[in-house]
Design an enzyme around this catalytic site. Structure first.
Site, mmCIF file in Angstrom:
data_model
loop_
_atom_site.group_PDB
_atom_site.id
_atom_site.type_symbol
_atom_site.label_atom_id
_atom_site.label_comp_id
_atom_site.label_asym_id
_atom_site.label_seq_id
_atom_site.Cartn_x
_atom_site.Cartn_y
_atom_site.Cartn_z
ATOM 1 N N LYS A 18 21.313 42.711 76.660
ATOM 2 C CA LYS A 18 20.973 44.132 76.800
ATOM 3 C C LYS A 18 19.614 44.279 77.479
ATOM 4 C CE LYS A 18 19.369 47.980 73.986
ATOM 5 N NZ LYS A 18 20.259 49.078 74.323
ATOM 6 N N GLU A 480 16.569 69.121 63.801
ATOM 7 C CA GLU A 480 16.961 67.763 63.376
ATOM 8 C C GLU A 480 15.942 66.674 63.720
ATOM 9 O OE1 GLU A 480 21.074 66.802 64.386
ATOM 10 O OE2 GLU A 480 21.726 68.836 63.966
ATOM 11 N N HIS A 691 25.013 65.915 78.583
ATOM 12 C CA HIS A 691 24.990 64.474 78.856
ATOM 13 C C HIS A 691 24.329 64.186 80.192
ATOM 14 C CE1 HIS A 691 28.290 65.327 76.061
ATOM 15 N NE2 HIS A 691 27.816 64.279 75.436
#
Ligand code: GLN
Ligand code: ZN
Length: 751
Positions: A18, A480, A691
């Site tokens: 990664k 949030e 997105h």
């Protein structure tokens, strides 16, 4: 007995691949350095499996992004627009995987879809009428040869032509059938090349066989494999299936000339029955997938032995191979990396490396290991919670129903809330900026006090509310800021969960997730979100929406227990969230959203199982969460995919008052389906694609809303983005939301 592994995780024990890939994308390391990381990863995997004594180890299970995309590149099924960029081979590959924007052009990535019923996503190959299928790549050959040079004689794992064709998108007039013959010919070329390089076993992965198949599918499969198998020579050809049973094609498959057939006995509910009822041909190997490739619990050897005993009365013992139920890609690497989990917990888990040991112990019927395993299962130090169990068994039928009925509630709420026509709102999260993440981390690590953390969050909430008021939204949220992730956050605040440090599982490309583990009976210790919602409410006169994650999503994004049913686990979580809903209501929060982002995603692969195996309990579990609120309290839910056209009655029977969902990128077909089904729930089809960093203009949103209004009653329409804003930047978020509110004003005035 021998052992077989379908595939191994590739991202790296410490996510080496990664990090190297991301550095390469950022231009910080060279292609050669990235390739080297890949090679080291493969070497590590091969040696790990070899040292564990695995007999059939796969090569070609590695990928720099995705194995389906690798297969597309192998056979030249690459859309011209990526080739036209004129990039190097690897960069063309990454352009197709991730999109490209730079001096050579601007192209979007290929579509990405969920890999069967896992949380892994594959890249959808795109084939048009001019695509010239041709073996142009060498990846399987290279990786086989590389493994051989390292002293590991591997089986070469290939995504089979049938699954490849079934997963591809055909953008022209031609279909899978039109390409099957040429694709088969090119696979045969590959097989011949592999044979001349010294390969002796080729494994065709055909997970698509576990889906519902029709006559046409069966014919397609048979046509392809008759041709492949007729010329196999001395090579051994294995067929590997996973993620379920192959009830529609079992008989056809066993009568073909495969040397081995891999069947999933973990998720394949009917696998054993199929083998018993139809037998298994002599002379063929049966690879019994008994070690779960999708969950992290230790294998119960006693139970597994029963399956193997049953099988060995049908298949001779030397023809029985012990295997994984699917690739180990879907579990983390190793328990060795977990330094904080107590040994008493770890004893019950097996990640990929530990599953290799399980395979060997099962295959060798190691009696000491069997005894130890039996003892472990006999003495599971459960955090059994009698109160939770009793509460679940005390749920009454009427607890699943909210009263009064929707139509009456709708009237009461409209009157009470007094919202304008086309109310505007968001899905909950606001940008998680650097400071938000830093404070959360510092608090977790004990570097700042709770008081400091709370003060910071309250400041964020105050500012977020002020911003939303300035923008002119109608139903506000607190933002949030306290949440890292919508499931992990709730997991951390519920009893019964345990957490890992490095148990990463690949989700797509280079992105991994770290699902929490449901260890014991789940319950809520104390209110979780109430303080933040109440604080937000104190900052404004407008309605503030409380934000919760729903039980099905919490379960679906965790590693579930195997000793109790998914239903039981979901109900436990549902009761915990129900308490939170009631506490929010008690504290004056009149609108509560319960997110079921992942509800659609665990729909069984076979249509015939949708209701009986899933929706029949998942939907009532959702209702249990909100059935106790007053008629005045408005319940929202949110789903990330609008791909629920075929289960609309089930979504409606969640009996929420409002549902928001992603629709900005899809073609609004969902709205036709809602209309046809007389969908009663009020809807907020997302009109702003969060997105992407792109800010939609007012005109664009108005245009989108016009189309939506043709299909939706005005009185039921909400206006909102298509998902939470946490991954976006602040500036683009403000601009996008301003445009959204402006668009709402325009269409209100047109009325
Ligand atoms: N309320 C969550 C958020 O806004 C929903 C996230 C999701 O749907 N994935 O981030
Ligand atoms: Zn969402």
């Amino acid at each position: 007995m021998k052992t077989s592994v379908i595939g191994f995780p590739r991202i790296g024990r410490n996510r080496e691949l990664k990090f190297a890939s991301e550095k390469y994308f950022a231009g910080k390391i060279s292609e050669a350095e990235l390739l080297l990381t890949g090679r080291m990863q493969r070497e590590f995997n091969l040696k790990t499996q070899k040292n564990a004594g695995i007999d059939f180890i796969s090569s070609n299970d590695f990928s720099f992004y995705d194995n389906v995309l690798d297969t597309a590149f192998l056979f030249n099924a690459v859309p011209q627009r990526y080739k036209d960029l004129g990039l190097s081979t690897i960069d063309t590959y990454f352009a197709a995987a991730r999109g490209y924007q730079g001096d050579k052009g601007n192209v979007k990535a290929l579509a990405m879809k969920k890999w069967f019923n896992t949380n892994y996503h594959y890249i959808v190959p795109e084939i048009d009428d001019d695509t010239k299928i041709e073996l142009v790549g060498t990846k399987p050959l290279d990786e086989f040869t590389e493994a051989k040079a390292l002293g590991v004689d591997t089986k070469v794992a290939l995504i089979g032509p049938f699954t490849f064709l079934k997963l591809a998108r055909f953008t022209g007039k031609k279909s899978a059938e039109d390409f099957s013959s040429v694709l088969t010919t090119e696979y045969i070329k590959l097989i011949n090349k592999l044979a001349s390089s010294g390969a002796s076993v080729i494994e065709f992965d055909e997970p698509y066989l576990v889906r519902d198949l029709n006559e046409k599918d069966i014919t397609l499969f048979e046509t392809i494999y008759k041709q492949i198998l007729s010329g196999k020579g001395v090579l051994q050809i294995f067929l590997q299936t996973y993620f379920g049973d192959i009830r529609d094609i079992y008989k056809n498959v066993v009568s073909l000339d495969f040397d081995a057939i891999g069947i999933d006995f973990v998720e394949g509910r009917k696998s054993l029955e199929l083998v018993k009822a139809n037998g298994f041909p002599k002379g063929k190997i049966l690879i019994a997938g008994v070690v779960n490739g999708k969950n992290i619990w230790k294998n119960n050897y006693g139970k597994t032995k029963k399956i193997l005993d049953d099988l060995s009365s049908i298949v001779s013992e030397d023809a029985l191979v012990v295997g994984t139920s699917c690739s180990l890609l879907h579990v983390p690497y190793t328990l060795e990396s977990e330094t904080k989990l107590p040994a008493s917990y770890k004893a019950h888990f097996a990640f990929a490396e530990e599953k290799l040991i399980e395979l060997s112990e099962i295959a060798s019927s190691d009696s000491a290991a069997f005894a130890k395993n039996a003892e472990l299962f006999a003495n599971r130090p459960d955090v059994l919670d009698r109160a939770v169990k009793e509460r679940v068994s005390g749920i009454r039928e009427e607890d699943y129903t909210r009263l009064p009925v929707f139509e009456e509630r709708e009237k009461i709420q409209k009157q009470l809330l007094g919202l304008p026509l086309f109310p505007t709102t968001t899905i909950g999260s606001f940008p998680q900026t650097e400071d938000v993440r830093r404070y959360r981390k510092d608090f977790k690590n004990g570097e700042i006090s709770e008081a400091q953390y709370v003060a910071f969050n309250e400041e964020k909430i105050r500012a977020c509310i002020k911003k939303q008021e300035e923008i002119g939204l109608d139903v506000l949220v607190h933002g949030e800021y306290e949440r890292n992730d919508m499931v992990e956050y709730f997991g951390e605040h519920l009893s019964g969960y345990v957490f890992t440090e490095k148990a990463w599982v690949l989700s797509y490309g280079t992105r991994c997730v770290k699902p929490p583990i449901i260890w014991g009976d789940v319950s809520r210790k104390e209110p979780i979100t109430v303080r933040w919602s109440v604080f937000a409410k104190s900052c404004t006169d407008k309605p503030v929406k409380g934000m919760l994650s729903g039980p099905v999503t919490i379960l679906n994004w965790s590693f579930p227990r195997e000793d109790i049913s998914l239903l039981e686990s979901t109900l436990q979580i549902a009761l915990a969230i129900r308490d939170e809903v009631l506490d929010l209501e008690k504290n004056g929060i009149g609108i509560i959203q319960i997110d079921e982002a992942a509800l659609r995603e665990k729909l069984p692969l076979r249509k015939s199982d949708w209701y009986s195996e899933y929706l029949d309990w998942a939907i009532p579990a959702f209702r249990l969460v909100h059935s106790g609120v007053k008629p005045e309290t408005q319940i929202h839910t949110h789903m990330c995919y609008s791909e629920f056209t075929d289960i609309i009655p089930a979504i409606d029977s969640m009996d929420a008052d409002v549902i928001t969902f992603e629709a900005s990128r899809s073609d609004l077909l969902i709205l036709d389906a809602l209309k046809e089904n007389n969908f009663k729930t009020e809807v907020g089809p997302g009109v702003y694609d969060i997105h992407s960093p792109r800010v939609p203009s007012v005109d664009e949103i108005v245009g989108q809303l016009k189309k939506i209004r043709e299909k939706t009653e005005d009185s039921k329409l909400w206006i909102n983005p298509d998902c939470g804003l946490k991954t976006r930047g602040e500036a683009e978020t403000n601009a996008g939301l301003k445009n959204l509110v402006a668009a709402a004003k325009i269409i209100r005035e047109e009325k």
